[in-house]
Design an enzyme around this catalytic site. Structure first.
Site: not given
Length: 591
Positions: A326-328
């Site tokens: 997820f994301c970073s």
């Protein structure tokens, strides 16, 4: 009415499209908690200086303001036309003949007093008229995309702050609370304000600190910590099916906030859903770093994911793993996959999934536009001196990206009405902030500013050059249609960078609400298409809208790449990796 601010259109031949239209001085969302959740997180926000403070962030750079002023000075006819239109609107408002009205979705003016009381009605109409002129002036200036985004961002915050709903003597909800509570709301509101302004993030609280308890209300899927390193704990979840897929799934959450965004309350937990679908699920729980961990950078976090993969394979006896990030966490994972490709070890990865992850920062929305050399330099220097980037400071930055939903809505509820904010699990998770090491902050900024993941060899991971095209495993890429931090078009470009077959899914809602999207939500839909052409608009034109959550679609896709079904293990861990602690572990409780 509401005033819509539209992003500029990229030149022909440039990949991607601008972020979705936004409102300036427009509505707070119908479901404020959901809207707030959509604005909560995203790696891109790290790239805006979390140390500069919101007041400086609300002011556009001097050069941008100068270009805006100079452009309007060369177009006095446009300025005169806008001023004349505003004067006419104000005149009609004054005599009660204006037809300007707020959008039905604008909850700031939902109380009947805003239309029934002549004074309040005129104040609301004047505010909307002024906001419309402000938008028109930006349109007339025809600035380049970055200056346009900066000016609109600053004007949005200014217009939102000046809304009559934020002014205590004008807000009917405050006066009704005075009558209902005998004035106690004023005292309670002042107490809440004093508490909020004396400690970071110095914005109205979005959730009470005791609204939930991790391990009791949230992060309750049964499991055990089977690996603990200085950087992470690895949680193995207990199977709930008699048969499980042989290939384990290792989940890599964001490095901002804590892992349990994927394991919220029962019925809203991604992990719970995956386990029920017969997956062997392992979750990375990042340590909340302090100044002593300042040097941890991308290599350290990449190695940590590699350690988690090794443990999951040893425990399950599988020669492959599936990854979901997820994301970073997706950026770290993508770079690690490139390292595995460079070292001829990518065969150990059965599939990979990237959720709300931007790997190509070309025009990645408002946050990308807000970056400038001074902001980047100050960010790196601030975190270097502290040893970390403070999560509370980031929370303050997040709030001012969506002031109507994340600041002024709670200003009215908490301070003017003196009420506690409603309990909402995602907002509790968001308030449970973490720090980011100075080294990781520096490395993320460097990758984003240079947009180095789009150029083979421009970035490195664990001593290997990063080439996204060499990552030829099957990938599942998700984005949120209303995500203003990681616009879906920017997430879509991940499908073009990677070398394998990609399935792109566009979910409803925004950054976080697109993830926490459990089956059973009657409003949930997602879009999917059989191919992923270079142009995201071509993909959108061919996409089919499917009712329901994308979670079952992903588990079906994952099952095809997770090997045969085998009997579920009777115990967690192994001789080499015995259970250390029950889930959710100890790192998640560190503050």
């Amino acid at each position: 009415m509401t005033t819509t601010v539209r992003g500029t259109t990229p030149p022909k031949g440039e990949p991607g499209t601008p972020a979705a239209p936004r409102e300036l001085g427009g509505s707070a969302s119908e479901g404020t908690s959901e809207a707030a959740a959509e604005a909560m997180t995203g790696l891109d926000m790290v790239l805006v200086d979390g140390a500069r403070g919101p007041l400086r962030r609300l002011v556009p750079p001097v050069r941008t303001a100068a270009r805006f002023g100079a452009t309007l000075a060369r177009r006095p006819d446009a300025v005169a036309r806008r001023a004349g239109a505003l004067a006419q609107d104000l005149a009609r408002i004054a005599v009660g003949r204006s037809d300007i009205e707020a959008s039905p979705k604008d909850k700031r003016f939902a109380d009947p007093a805003w239309t029934g009381n002549p004074l309040l009605h005129r104040a609301m109409q004047a505010h909307i008229a002024a906001a419309r002129v402000a938008v028109g002036l930006v349109d007339d200036a025809e600035l380049d995309w970055q200056d346009d985004e900066r000016i609109r961002f600053s004007l949005t915050n200014l217009v939102d702050a000046l809304a009559p709903s934020n002014v205590p003597p004008l807000n009917p909800l405050m006066w009704k609370a005075v009558v209902d509570t005998g004035g106690r709301n004023v005292i309670q509101g002042l107490r809440r304000m004093l508490t909020d302004v004396t400690s970071p993030p110095r914005v109205p609280s979005m959730v009470e600190p005791d609204a939930f308890a991790v391990g009791e209300d949230l992060a309750v899927t049964p499991g055990a910590v089977v690996l603990r390193t200085p950087v992470l704990e690895l949680i193995q979840y207990r199977p709930t099916t008699e048969q499980v897929h042989a290939v384990p799934l290792v989940m890599v959450p964001p490095t901002i906030n804590k892992y349990y965004i994927a394991d919220l309350a029962r019925g809203r937990s991604i992990v719970e859903h995956y386990v029920a679908a017969g997956q062997q699920v392992f979750m990375v729980s990042w340590r909340n770093p302090s100044a002593e961990h300042a040097d941890w950078g991308l290599d350290d976090y990449g190695q940590a994911v590699l350690d988690a993969m090794d443990a999951a394979q040893e425990i399950t006896g599988s020669d492959r793993v599936a990854l979901q990030a997820f994301c970073s966490g997706g950026i770290i994972t993508a770079m690690l996959l490139a390292h595995l490709a460079a070292t001829a070890d990518l065969g150990r990865v059965a599939s990979a999934s990237f959720a709300v992850t931007v790997l190509d920062w070309a025009r990645a929305g408002t946050v990308s536009a807000l970056m400038d050399e001074n902001a980047v330099r100050e960010a790196v220097e601030k975190s270097r001196k502290q040893g970390y980037l403070d999560g509370a400071m980031l929370a303050e930055v997040f709030a001012w990206l969506r002031p109507n939903d994340l600041v002024w809505n709670y200003w009215v509820n908490n301070y003017l009405q003196g009420k506690p904010p409603p309990a909402f699990d995602i907002l509790y998770w968001n308030a449970d902030t973490t720090r980011m090491t100075a080294g990781l902050h520096r490395d993320f900024i460097d990758v984003a500013v240079r947009n180095s993941l789009t150029e083979p060899g421009a970035a490195g991971m664990l001593g290997s050059p990063v080439d996204m095209a060499a990552v030829d495993v099957d990938t599942y890429v998700t984005a949120g249609v209303a995500d203003h931090l990681c616009p879906w078009q920017s997430c879509y470009r991940t499908t073009q960078l990677l070398g394998g077959r990609s399935r792109f899914v566009l979910s409803t809602s925004g950054h976080i609400a697109s993830l926490v999207n459990p089956p059973g939500n009657p409003k949930a839909t997602f879009q999917v298409a059989p191919e992923t052409p270079a142009d995201p608009e071509r993909w959108l034109a061919s996409a089919e809208k499917v009712r329901g959550s994308w979670w079952p679609d992903y588990t079906a896709w994952l099952a095809e790449r997770s090997g045969a079904e085998v009997p579920a293990p009777q115990a967690l861990g192994s001789a080499a990796h015995p259970p250390i602690d029950d889930a959710p572990g100890s790192y998640v409780h560190e503050s």
